[in-house]
Design a protein around this motif. Structure first.
Motif, PDB file in Angstrom:
ATOM      1  N   PRO A   1       0.927  -1.391   0.078  1.00 61.60           N
ATOM      2  CA  PRO A   1       0.106   0.073  -0.084  1.00 61.60           C
ATOM      3  C   PRO A   1       1.019   1.287   0.040  1.00 61.60           C
ATOM      4  N   MET A   2       0.359   2.241  -0.538  1.00 64.51           N
ATOM      5  CA  MET A   2       1.191   3.462  -0.625  1.00 64.51           C
ATOM      6  C   MET A   2       1.430   4.134   0.466  1.00 64.51           C
ATOM      7  N   ILE A   3       0.609   4.154   1.607  1.00 63.21           N
ATOM      8  CA  ILE A   3       1.081   4.575   2.842  1.00 63.21           C
ATOM      9  C   ILE A   3       2.291   3.949   3.271  1.00 63.21           C
ATOM     10  N   VAL A   4       2.278   2.735   3.424  1.00 67.62           N
ATOM     11  CA  VAL A   4       3.548   1.707   3.933  1.00 67.62           C
ATOM     12  C   VAL A   4       4.756   2.108   2.953  1.00 67.62           C
ATOM     13  N   ALA A   5       4.655   2.367   1.916  1.00 70.44           N
ATOM     14  CA  ALA A   5       5.814   2.572   0.888  1.00 70.44           C
ATOM     15  C   ALA A   5       6.559   3.821   1.236  1.00 70.44           C
ATOM     16  N   ALA A   6       5.717   4.732   1.447  1.00 72.18           N
ATOM     17  CA  ALA A   6       6.036   6.321   1.790  1.00 72.18           C
ATOM     18  C   ALA A   6       6.673   6.204   3.244  1.00 72.18           C
ATOM     19  N   LEU A   7       6.138   5.616   4.174  1.00 77.49           N
ATOM     20  CA  LEU A   7       6.469   5.482   5.799  1.00 77.49           C
ATOM     21  C   LEU A   7       7.757   4.805   5.701  1.00 77.49           C
ATOM     22  N   ASP A   8       7.856   3.581   4.901  1.00 75.33           N
ATOM     23  CA  ASP A   8       9.143   2.888   5.041  1.00 75.33           C
ATOM     24  C   ASP A   8      10.421   3.598   4.383  1.00 75.33           C
ATOM     25  N   LEU A   9       9.977   4.364   3.231  1.00 75.78           N
ATOM     26  CA  LEU A   9      11.252   5.181   2.686  1.00 75.78           C
ATOM     27  C   LEU A   9      11.753   6.237   3.596  1.00 75.78           C
ATOM     28  N   SER A  10      10.620   6.910   4.286  1.00 79.27           N
ATOM     29  CA  SER A  10      10.968   8.229   5.134  1.00 79.27           C
ATOM     30  C   SER A  10      11.954   7.417   6.378  1.00 79.27           C
ATOM     31  N   TRP A  11      11.408   6.405   6.854  1.00 78.34           N
ATOM     32  CA  TRP A  11      12.230   5.839   7.982  1.00 78.34           C
ATOM     33  C   TRP A  11      13.550   5.521   7.634  1.00 78.34           C
ATOM     34  N   GLU A  12      13.667   4.908   6.413  1.00 76.91           N
ATOM     35  CA  GLU A  12      15.105   4.494   6.054  1.00 76.91           C
ATOM     36  C   GLU A  12      15.863   5.670   5.521  1.00 76.91           C
TER      37      GLU A  12
ATOM     38  N   MET B   1      16.635   0.117  -2.233  1.00 80.22           N
ATOM     39  CA  MET B   1      15.843  -0.831  -2.605  1.00 80.22           C
ATOM     40  C   MET B   1      14.166  -0.400  -2.488  1.00 80.22           C
ATOM     41  N   ASP B   2      13.874   0.429  -1.597  1.00 84.89           N
ATOM     42  CA  ASP B   2      12.546   0.746  -1.260  1.00 84.89           C
ATOM     43  C   ASP B   2      12.325   1.846  -2.323  1.00 84.89           C
ATOM     44  N   ALA B   3      13.283   2.890  -2.437  1.00 80.47           N
ATOM     45  CA  ALA B   3      13.189   3.655  -3.585  1.00 80.47           C
ATOM     46  C   ALA B   3      12.523   3.122  -4.919  1.00 80.47           C
ATOM     47  N   TYR B   4      13.049   1.985  -5.348  1.00 76.56           N
ATOM     48  CA  TYR B   4      12.612   1.286  -6.553  1.00 76.56           C
ATOM     49  C   TYR B   4      11.244   0.773  -5.983  1.00 76.56           C
ATOM     50  N   ILE B   5      10.764   0.199  -5.044  1.00 72.81           N
ATOM     51  CA  ILE B   5       9.506  -0.102  -4.812  1.00 72.81           C
ATOM     52  C   ILE B   5       8.446   1.036  -4.918  1.00 72.81           C
ATOM     53  N   ASN B   6       9.098   2.041  -4.331  1.00 75.04           N
ATOM     54  CA  ASN B   6       8.249   3.516  -4.247  1.00 75.04           C
ATOM     55  C   ASN B   6       8.031   3.940  -5.755  1.00 75.04           C
TER      56      ASN B   6
ATOM     57  N   LEU C   1       5.102  11.019   2.938  1.00 70.43           N
ATOM     58  CA  LEU C   1       6.533  10.714   2.909  1.00 70.43           C
ATOM     59  C   LEU C   1       7.216  11.804   3.669  1.00 70.43           C
ATOM     60  N   ILE C   2       6.844  12.992   3.556  1.00 72.21           N
ATOM     61  CA  ILE C   2       7.383  14.030   4.371  1.00 72.21           C
ATOM     62  C   ILE C   2       7.010  14.157   5.728  1.00 72.21           C
ATOM     63  N   GLY C   3       5.794  14.151   5.955  1.00 69.71           N
ATOM     64  CA  GLY C   3       5.288  13.668   7.193  1.00 69.71           C
ATOM     65  C   GLY C   3       5.975  12.427   8.316  1.00 69.71           C
ATOM     66  N   GLY C   4       6.069  11.421   7.499  1.00 67.30           N
ATOM     67  CA  GLY C   4       6.634  10.195   8.148  1.00 67.30           C
ATOM     68  C   GLY C   4       8.016  10.690   8.553  1.00 67.30           C
ATOM     69  N   GLY C   5       8.959  11.200   7.540  1.00 67.89           N
ATOM     70  CA  GLY C   5      10.137  11.535   7.828  1.00 67.89           C
ATOM     71  C   GLY C   5      10.224  12.531   9.084  1.00 67.89           C
ATOM     72  N   PHE C   6       9.446  13.432   9.153  1.00 67.21           N
ATOM     73  CA  PHE C   6       9.428  14.590  10.326  1.00 67.21           C
ATOM     74  C   PHE C   6       9.252  13.673  11.585  1.00 67.21           C
ATOM     75  N   ILE C   7       8.135  12.742  11.668  1.00 66.68           N
ATOM     76  CA  ILE C   7       7.740  12.015  12.757  1.00 66.68           C
ATOM     77  C   ILE C   7       8.993  10.918  13.106  1.00 66.68           C
ATOM     78  N   THR C   8       9.707  10.446  12.194  1.00 66.07           N
ATOM     79  CA  THR C   8      10.701   9.639  12.344  1.00 66.07           C
ATOM     80  C   THR C   8      12.019  10.368  12.987  1.00 66.07           C
ATOM     81  N   TYR C   9      12.146  11.292  12.493  1.00 69.52           N
ATOM     82  CA  TYR C   9      13.521  12.225  12.765  1.00 69.52           C
ATOM     83  C   TYR C   9      13.290  12.789  14.446  1.00 69.52           C
ATOM     84  N   PHE C  10      11.974  13.410  14.408  1.00 74.18           N
ATOM     85  CA  PHE C  10      11.789  13.852  15.845  1.00 74.18           C
ATOM     86  C   PHE C  10      11.529  13.086  16.769  1.00 74.18           C
ATOM     87  N   MET C  11      11.106  11.759  16.717  1.00 73.06           N
ATOM     88  CA  MET C  11      10.724  10.723  17.647  1.00 73.06           C
ATOM     89  C   MET C  11      12.262  10.548  18.223  1.00 73.06           C
ATOM     90  N   ARG C  12      13.418  10.419  17.443  1.00 73.24           N
ATOM     91  CA  ARG C  12      14.629   9.862  17.832  1.00 73.24           C
ATOM     92  C   ARG C  12      15.147  11.256  18.456  1.00 73.24           C
TER      93      ARG C  12
END
Length: 184
Positions: A10-21, A46-51, A79-90
């Motif tokens: 699913p698109m939400i999964v692909a975007a969240l995975d890519l932003s986390w990585e 690898m996830d960029a290819y999937i995305n 994608l962008i929001g997931g990146g901010f969430i991942t970054y700021f959680m850490r």
């Protein structure tokens, strides 16, 4: 992906995975030094290819016309929001040194959306929906959950999330083999 012009993820999964990585591969410091960082970088590409294929063929699994029309904007927002969430959680120490909390949070989304997608499109089983991928996700996430339980024995929040993912992955495997839509 290329054979059926359909993407299982699913698109939400692909975007969240890519932003986390991206965050763990390029921006954040981890507790396991270079090996973990390089593994995240490899997975990122690898996830960029999937995305890419998710953006190219992902709308085939979208039934809502508004979502279909705004698919790219929704993807970029996640994608962008997931990146901010991942970054700021850490950054705020809400995540551990390997991103297990944010990763299992994403895994809750992954496991639940895969079940929804299978129940919505059962006719894609054994075409683009793969039983081997279901088992690979279950085993991979299961081993990571076991490692996290051993490394973080007092983190019951993490144990709860990993337990929920474990159960949902088992349900997905079960439904993959046994689910019969009511209209059949």
């Amino acid at each position: 992906m290329r054979r059926y012009k359909l993407v299982e993820i699913p698109m939400i999964v692909a975007a969240l995975d890519l932003s986390w990585e991206f965050c763990w591969g390029f921006l954040l410091e981890n507790d396991y030094a270079p090996f973990f960082k390089w593994a995240c970088i490899v997975w990122f590409f690898m996830d960029a290819y999937i995305n890419y294929y998710t953006l190219k063929h992902g709308t085939k699994l979208v039934t809502n016309s508004w979502i279909k029309k705004n698919y790219l904007l929704i993807y970029l927002f996640i994608l962008i929001g997931g990146g901010f969430i991942t970054y700021f959680m850490r950054y705020t120490h809400q995540d551990d040194g390997i991103g297990a909390i944010s990763a299992f949070f994403i895994n809750l989304v992954i496991s639940s959306t895969y079940i929804y997608q299978l129940l919505t499109y059962p006719h894609y089983r054994y075409q683009e929906f793969s039983y081997r991928i279901a088992w690979a996700k279950f085993l991979g996430t299961g081993f990571i959950a076991l490692g996290c339980a051993l490394h973080y024995p007092d983190n019951h929040f993490l144990h709860t999330m990993s337990g929920m993912v474990f159960i949902m992955d088992m349900v997905y495997i079960y439904l993959f083999k046994t689910y019969v839509p009511e209209n059949q």
